[in-house]
Design a protein around this motif. Structure first.
Motif, PDB file in Angstrom:
ATOM      1  N   LEU A   1       0.831  -1.207   0.000  1.00 54.06           N
ATOM      2  CA  LEU A   1       0.000   0.000   0.000  1.00 54.06           C
ATOM      3  C   LEU A   1       0.861   1.251   0.000  1.00 54.06           C
ATOM      4  O   LEU A   1       0.523   2.254  -0.637  1.00 54.06           O
TER       5      LEU A   1
ATOM      6  N   VAL B   1      -6.050  -7.439  -1.216  1.00 54.22           N
ATOM      7  CA  VAL B   1      -5.019  -7.112  -0.227  1.00 54.22           C
ATOM      8  C   VAL B   1      -4.734  -8.312   0.673  1.00 54.22           C
ATOM      9  O   VAL B   1      -5.604  -9.150   0.923  1.00 54.22           O
TER      10      VAL B   1
ATOM     11  N   TYR C   1     -10.738  -1.842   0.462  1.00 54.23           N
ATOM     12  CA  TYR C   1      -9.648  -2.312   1.317  1.00 54.23           C
ATOM     13  C   TYR C   1     -10.160  -2.628   2.726  1.00 54.23           C
ATOM     14  O   TYR C   1      -9.775  -3.641   3.327  1.00 54.23           O
TER      15      TYR C   1
ATOM     16  N   ASN D   1      -6.847  -5.192  -6.878  1.00 55.23           N
ATOM     17  CA  ASN D   1      -6.916  -4.561  -5.557  1.00 55.23           C
ATOM     18  C   ASN D   1      -7.267  -5.546  -4.439  1.00 55.23           C
ATOM     19  O   ASN D   1      -7.984  -5.215  -3.499  1.00 55.23           O
TER      20      ASN D   1
ATOM     21  N   VAL E   1      -0.830  -5.505  -2.027  1.00 59.67           N
ATOM     22  CA  VAL E   1      -1.940  -5.323  -2.974  1.00 59.67           C
ATOM     23  C   VAL E   1      -1.609  -6.133  -4.209  1.00 59.67           C
ATOM     24  O   VAL E   1      -0.514  -6.030  -4.769  1.00 59.67           O
TER      25      VAL E   1
END
Length: 322
Positions: free
Chosen positions: A33, A90, A56, A88, A84
């Motif tokens: 990030l 995580v 997120y 997107n 990431v």
């Protein structure tokens, strides 16, 4: 998601010096990030929208909830420790590192009070991470900048964003639970679920294509092992007789066709369609001919498939006998 370091991934190294190596799964193309969204670390940093931050939040709180309900704590929630990947998605990285390097034999880790303290620290760290993301500055959590950072969030983000950050940071003073964050997220779960389903559909489509490619590759590989084989079982003419000659003519039909003007006919659609018919063993007939036109044969794809299977089985059987 959580990237665990399993016990079998802890390696002791004695060849050079006493060292402890923690081995984690490798995720190609992953970024942190910190590097992905902060211009001070990356001049081409990606912009941050509130929708992306909520995306997120949903993933991180979901992973945190799973760990906390299992009696564990992350203890390394930081912009430089959250990966990431792809669309997107995580991951918590470096899980277990703090537990290893700060392990104290005199303080049992399984004490409920000790675990609660670590979990509360996780909530505070997540709140600080979200505040930095909203302000897009690693200095947002510094005491001298904290009031301005909260003011920035209240002006530029929804009240729910401010509420969830304040709730997480409040774990410093009173006992909080990660499950209490879920109502603050509300209907935003649906957009994330929809995004995950679309991504899953895309992956399934790509996987099905790869499955088809593998199926056709096996056919081409079998043909390549049969066609033009110089010698088999002391028979130099093996590939030019019987079923093998039929497969040679089919190879020419598949790859070596020419146009009426004599130029090569390069049509991948023809190759894929023909291989699919061969793999299915359909009863459709195909006309095969030699280069000089002296031999012309009409056979079905089912016959050709039977020829490939029997000939390849013969090759494998001979190999096992050696």
């Amino acid at each position: 998601m959580v990237d665990f370091c399993r016990p079998d991934h802890i390696i002791m190294c004695y060849n050079v010096s006493s060292a402890l190596v923690l081995v984690y799964d490798y995720h190609a193309g992953a970024d942190t990030l910190l590097h992905k969204h902060f211009h001070s670390y990356n001049q081409k940093a990606s912009p941050l929208t509130e929708a992306l931050i909520w995306h997120y939040i949903i993933q991180l709180t979901s992973a945190l909830r799973t760990l906390h309900y299992s009696g564990l704590a992350v203890r390394c929630i930081d912009l430089s420790k959250v990966l990431v990947l792809g669309s997107n998605k995580v991951w918590f990285n470096c899980c277990g590192v703090v537990d290893v390097i700060t392990y104290d034999v005199s303080v049992p880790d399984d004490q409920p009070q000790a675990i609660k303290q670590k979990q509360q620290a996780d909530l505070v760290a997540l709140g600080q991470l979200l505040l930095c993301l909203c302000c897009q500055s690693v200095m947002a959590v510094q005491p001298e900048n904290f009031p301005k950072s909260i003011q920035h969030v209240s002006r530029n983000f929804s009240p729910d964003m401010l509420k969830i950050i304040q709730y997480l940071l409040g774990a410093q003073n009173e006992l909080h639970n990660i499950s209490e964050v879920m109502p603050m997220i509300g209907a935003r779960f649906y957009s994330t679920i929809e995004s995950l389903q679309l991504n899953q559909d895309s992956l399934e489509t790509q996987l099905s294509r790869e499955l088809e490619n593998g199926r056709l590759f096996r056919l081409v590989a079998k043909l390549g092992m049969i066609n033009e084989r110089p010698e088999f079982a002391s028979d130099v003419s093996w590939s030019e007789t019987g079923d093998r000659y039929l497969l040679k003519l089919f190879r020419d039909y598949l790859f070596h066709q020419v146009t009426p003007t004599g130029t090569p006919w390069v049509d991948l659609a023809h190759v894929v369609l023909t291989l699919n018919k061969l793999d299915a063993g359909v009863q459709e007939k195909v006309c095969l001919s030699s280069h000089d036109g002296q031999a012309v044969l009409m056979v079905t794809y089912a016959d050709l498939k039977a020829c490939i299977d029997s000939t390849f089985t013969e090759l494998c059987h001979h190999q096992r006998q050696q």
